[in-house]
Scaffold this active site. Structure first.
Site, short mmCIF file in Angstrom:
data_model
loop_
_atom_site.label_atom_id
_atom_site.label_comp_id
_atom_site.label_asym_id
_atom_site.label_seq_id
_atom_site.Cartn_x
_atom_site.Cartn_y
_atom_site.Cartn_z
N GLU A 152 0.87 -1.30 0.06
CA GLU A 152 0.01 -0.07 -0.13
C GLU A 152 0.92 1.38 0.18
O GLU A 152 0.67 2.31 0.76
CB GLU A 152 -0.88 0.05 1.29
CG GLU A 152 -1.81 -1.28 1.04
CD GLU A 152 -2.90 -1.11 2.43
OE1 GLU A 152 -2.44 -0.74 3.31
OE2 GLU A 152 -3.83 -2.12 2.36
N GLU A 261 -5.83 -11.04 -1.04
CA GLU A 261 -6.87 -10.65 0.04
C GLU A 261 -8.28 -10.51 -0.40
O GLU A 261 -9.03 -9.88 0.12
CB GLU A 261 -6.48 -9.26 0.85
CG GLU A 261 -4.98 -9.25 1.04
CD GLU A 261 -4.65 -7.89 1.84
OE1 GLU A 261 -5.57 -7.28 2.39
OE2 GLU A 261 -3.37 -7.82 2.10
C1 GLA Z 1 -5.25 -4.49 3.98
C2 GLA Z 1 -3.86 -5.36 4.77
C3 GLA Z 1 -4.25 -6.52 5.17
C4 GLA Z 1 -5.75 -6.26 6.39
C5 GLA Z 1 -6.68 -5.83 5.66
C6 GLA Z 1 -7.49 -5.72 6.43
O1 GLA Z 1 -5.73 -4.97 3.01
O2 GLA Z 1 -3.11 -5.57 3.57
O3 GLA Z 1 -3.09 -6.92 6.28
O4 GLA Z 1 -5.16 -5.65 7.34
O5 GLA Z 1 -6.23 -4.64 5.16
O6 GLA Z 1 -8.13 -6.61 7.25
#
Ligand code: GLA
Length: 347
Positions: A152, A261
């Site tokens: 990020e 994710e």
């Molecule tokens: C981001 C992070 C993850 C997690 C999500 C929310 O995507 O990369 O590690 O914290 O947020 O659960």
């Protein structure tokens, strides 16, 4: 047919795992049945391996070589090893869940205290990356197949670019990204794949920024092996056409792509709502399979962010009950599960 069996010819199927999951026999059975990979939902984030007590007790000693501890990461690594699961390392360099004291000159808990200077932060970064990779590779050789080296680094609005509020950006500037990958490459064992990971990676402006400012320079130095598309989606809000375009763009660098994710936020648990969710998951997996089969993107693993609805982070984050996963609160297979299994036959 389980998820991992259905997708075995194409890519790994993973899920995030919480502390609670590690202690539940039922969760363990589900994990072994459906998944070939896990990611620690929280337990391998910097806040869990940076040793607050030691660093704050002796900031002089640890100034450039921060103390690390591995009691919590170890639980996830042991679990993966004992249960024959591969593990995605998440995460090394991130602005979030990395305590702010880590960026302060003397590891102070005080927001007003001075930031550490650039040289010190680069030394801390190198030591941290070296320490984490060396620990994992020495004690659990071959277990971690990929690391999110940087997570990020890009903001979510069009005009914003780099995430300047990040402690890493504040102390090192935008080169923090390049340095993180240089250090990771230096200490990663052969075959361990290095990833840049981010959310909303399907948005055209974010996709273009990442390609231009992150992947291009990293590829030029041979520092990156893959692009991580987090894929926290919202039903109806995200265009899967854009998603497919972005997937192909990332794939065109010759990098691996991992969906890291995955979840799809939806608040309507009725049959209609769950059918819409199933359609979206079905379409998404057809996109991933097509990309893989047609050589448009080398998708190597797809990780869900949680195993069942009531354990998803989305209910808390969105402040409304979410039903985003393939399994209901009792691990019951939802229509979305069947759509994902069926996608394999449809492509
Ligand atoms: C981001 C992070 C993850 C997690 C999500 C929310 O995507 O990369 O590690 O914290 O947020 O659960």
């Amino acid at each position: 047919m389980s998820l991992k069996q259905a997708y075995e010819p194409y890519f790994k199927i993973g899920t995030s795992v919480s502390w609670r999951n590690l202690e539940s026999e039922q969760a363990k059975d589900e994990l072994k049945k459906h998944y070939s990979s896990i990611t620690a939902e929280n337990g391998m984030k910097p806040m869990f391996y940076l040793d607050k007590e030691a660093n704050q007790a002796n900031p002089e000693k640890y100034k450039s070589e921060p103390a690390l501890k591995f009691d919590i990461p170890r639980k996830f690594l042991d679990f993966a090893k004992e249960n024959g699961l591969a593990l995605r390392g998440h995460v090394l360099v991130w602005h979030n869940q990395t305590p702010f004291w880590f960026f302060k000159e003397n590891y102070e808990d005080d927001m007003e205290a001075p930031w550490a200077d650039k040289e010190t932060m680069l030394a801390r970064m190198e030591h941290m990356i070296k320490g984490v990779l060396t620990f994992v590779q020495t004690e659990y050789p071959g277990l971690v197949y990929a690391w999110d080296v940087v997570n990020e680094a890009v903001e979510e609005r069009e005009e914003q670019g780099w995430r300047q509020r990040s402690g890493w950006y504040q102390t090192i500037g935008e080169e923090f990204l390049l340095y993180a990958f240089r250090f990771a490459r230096k200490y990663a064992a052969e075959g361990v794949k290095l990833f840049y990971n981010d959310y909303n990676t399907m948005l055209p402006f974010k996709r273009d920024f990442i390609c231009e400012n992150i992947l291009k320079p990293l590829v030029a130095e041979g520092l990156v092996d893959g692009m991580g598309m987090q894929s926290h989606l919202v039903l109806g809000a995200h265009s899967l056409v854009d998603y497919e375009k972005a997937l192909h763009r990332y794939g065109s660098f010759g990098l691996e792509v991992q969906i890291t994710e995955l979840d799809i936020h939806v608040t309507d648990p009725s049959e209609k709502g769950m059918k819409e969710l199933a359609d979206a998951y079905g379409e998404l997996f057809r996109i991933l399979l097509r990309a893989k089969k047609e050589g448009k993107a080398n998708v190597t693993s797809v990780t869900f962010w949680g195993m069942k609805d009531d354990e998803s982070w989305l209910t808390g984050f969105r402040r409304e009950k979410s039903y985003p996963m393939l399994f209901d609160d009792n691990y019951g297979e939802k229509a979305a599960y069947h759509a994902v299994i069926k996608a394999v036959e449809e492509v």
